[in-house]
Design a protein around this motif. Structure first.
Motif, short mmCIF file in Angstrom:
data_model
loop_
_atom_site.label_atom_id
_atom_site.label_comp_id
_atom_site.label_asym_id
_atom_site.label_seq_id
_atom_site.Cartn_x
_atom_site.Cartn_y
_atom_site.Cartn_z
N PRO A 88 0.86 -1.17 0.16
CA PRO A 88 0.11 -0.03 -0.06
C PRO A 88 0.79 1.35 -0.20
O PRO A 88 0.44 2.38 -0.51
N VAL A 89 1.98 1.34 0.58
CA VAL A 89 2.90 2.72 0.56
C VAL A 89 3.24 2.92 -0.59
O VAL A 89 3.87 3.92 -1.05
N ILE A 90 3.52 1.80 -1.70
CA ILE A 90 3.86 2.04 -3.06
C ILE A 90 3.21 2.60 -3.87
O ILE A 90 3.59 3.23 -4.93
N VAL A 91 1.94 2.17 -3.63
CA VAL A 91 0.82 2.96 -4.73
C VAL A 91 0.85 4.14 -5.05
O VAL A 91 0.86 4.66 -6.15
N PRO A 92 0.92 5.25 -4.21
CA PRO A 92 1.25 6.69 -4.72
C PRO A 92 2.10 6.76 -5.58
O PRO A 92 2.44 7.83 -6.48
N LEU A 93 3.28 6.12 -5.40
CA LEU A 93 4.58 6.38 -6.70
C LEU A 93 4.47 5.09 -7.80
O LEU A 93 5.61 4.97 -8.24
N SER A 94 3.46 4.50 -7.73
CA SER A 94 3.45 3.32 -8.79
C SER A 94 3.58 3.84 -10.24
O SER A 94 4.03 2.95 -10.81
N TYR A 95 3.16 5.16 -10.39
CA TYR A 95 3.16 5.64 -11.77
C TYR A 95 4.88 5.59 -12.35
O TYR A 95 5.29 5.69 -13.37
N LEU A 96 5.96 5.72 -11.18
CA LEU A 96 7.30 5.57 -11.57
C LEU A 96 7.87 4.27 -12.19
O LEU A 96 8.81 4.00 -12.68
N LEU A 97 7.13 3.08 -11.70
CA LEU A 97 7.63 1.81 -11.80
C LEU A 97 7.85 1.50 -13.49
O LEU A 97 6.96 1.71 -14.01
N GLY A 98 8.96 0.86 -13.90
CA GLY A 98 9.03 0.62 -15.33
C GLY A 98 10.38 1.11 -15.58
O GLY A 98 11.39 1.52 -14.55
N TRP A 132 14.16 3.68 -2.79
CA TRP A 132 13.14 4.50 -2.31
C TRP A 132 12.13 3.97 -1.46
O TRP A 132 11.58 2.90 -1.81
N ARG A 133 12.10 4.43 -0.26
CA ARG A 133 11.29 3.77 0.79
C ARG A 133 10.28 4.77 1.45
O ARG A 133 10.44 5.58 2.29
N PRO A 134 8.97 4.70 0.95
CA PRO A 134 7.86 5.59 1.39
C PRO A 134 7.55 4.89 2.67
O PRO A 134 7.66 3.58 2.87
N LYS A 135 6.95 5.78 3.42
CA LYS A 135 6.32 5.46 4.79
C LYS A 135 4.88 5.56 5.03
O LYS A 135 4.52 6.42 4.24
N PRO A 136 4.15 5.04 5.88
CA PRO A 136 2.91 5.14 5.75
C PRO A 136 2.40 6.60 6.28
O PRO A 136 1.09 7.13 6.15
N ASP A 137 3.22 7.24 7.04
CA ASP A 137 2.99 8.62 7.60
C ASP A 137 3.07 9.72 6.48
O ASP A 137 3.11 10.98 6.65
N GLY A 138 3.60 9.21 5.14
CA GLY A 138 3.74 10.33 4.03
C GLY A 138 5.02 10.70 3.99
O GLY A 138 5.28 11.78 3.04
N THR A 139 6.04 10.28 4.70
CA THR A 139 7.58 10.54 4.40
C THR A 139 7.97 9.62 3.58
O THR A 139 7.75 8.51 3.28
N ILE A 140 9.36 10.06 2.93
CA ILE A 140 9.75 8.96 2.10
C ILE A 140 11.36 9.21 2.42
O ILE A 140 11.86 10.16 2.86
N GLU A 141 12.13 8.07 2.57
CA GLU A 141 13.68 8.12 2.49
C GLU A 141 14.03 7.49 1.25
O GLU A 141 13.76 6.63 0.61
N VAL A 142 15.10 8.12 0.85
CA VAL A 142 15.87 7.59 -0.48
C VAL A 142 17.21 7.50 -0.28
O VAL A 142 18.11 8.26 0.22
N VAL A 143 17.89 6.28 -0.55
CA VAL A 143 18.90 5.97 -0.44
C VAL A 143 19.92 5.56 -1.74
O VAL A 143 19.26 4.75 -2.23
N ILE A 144 20.84 6.53 -1.99
CA ILE A 144 21.33 6.03 -3.22
C ILE A 144 22.84 5.80 -3.20
O ILE A 144 23.60 6.73 -2.54
N ALA A 145 23.39 4.97 -4.06
CA ALA A 145 24.91 4.97 -4.07
C ALA A 145 25.43 5.20 -5.49
O ALA A 145 24.89 4.60 -6.46
N GLN A 146 26.32 5.76 -5.52
CA GLN A 146 26.93 6.26 -6.92
C GLN A 146 28.02 5.64 -7.24
O GLN A 146 28.81 4.95 -6.28
N SER A 147 28.26 5.49 -8.74
CA SER A 147 29.47 4.47 -8.90
C SER A 147 30.99 5.23 -8.60
O SER A 147 31.66 4.26 -8.52
N THR A 148 30.84 6.44 -8.26
CA THR A 148 31.92 7.13 -7.70
C THR A 148 32.35 6.97 -6.14
O THR A 148 33.36 7.24 -5.69
N GLY A 149 31.54 6.11 -5.61
CA GLY A 149 31.60 5.90 -4.26
C GLY A 149 30.81 6.66 -3.20
O GLY A 149 30.88 6.58 -2.00
N LEU A 150 30.17 7.73 -3.69
CA LEU A 150 29.53 8.65 -2.76
C LEU A 150 27.94 7.90 -2.67
O LEU A 150 27.47 7.45 -3.62
#
Length: 105
Positions: free
Chosen positions: A14-24, A79-97
């Motif tokens: 259910p927390v993914i549904v609001p962002l489901s337009y991104l899938l693909g 991308w980690r959406p939460k039930p309270d309407g917040t989101i956490e995004v964790v990204i690792a770049q190929s440069t090590g950042l």
């Protein structure tokens, strides 16, 4: 982005549904530039996916030089959406950042 390939039908958490337009897979072309270098054309691909029932979206991104196909930048994460309407995004770049971003949907 110019095009998208829609995902197959899966049971989304259910927390993914609001962002489901991104899938693909999204692909397109762009032009970049900085004051110290010449402008350049690039291709880009983003891919968003979700495992059935899991409250997370997996993300990958890559770019390449249009004139040669040579790889440029790549990153991946979640991308980690939460039930309270917040989101956490964790990204690792190929440069090590590594980036951790938090916000509201």
């Amino acid at each position: 982005m110019d095009s998208v390939t829609p995902p197959s039908a899966v049971a989304l958490h259910p927390v993914i549904v609001p962002l489901s337009y991104l899938l693909g897979t999204w692909r397109g072309q762009g032009e970049g530039g900085y004051p110290t270098i010449n402008s350049f054309a690039y291709g880009e691909e983003l891919h968003f996916s979700s495992n059935p029932g899991k409250p997370v979206i997996a993300y990958t991104q890559k770019t390449w030089k249009l004139n040669s196909g040579e790889p440029m930048h790549a990153e991946s994460g979640y991308w980690r959406p939460k039930p309270d309407g917040t989101i956490e995004v964790v990204i690792a770049q190929s440069t090590g950042l590594v980036e951790v971003q938090k916000g509201n949907l």
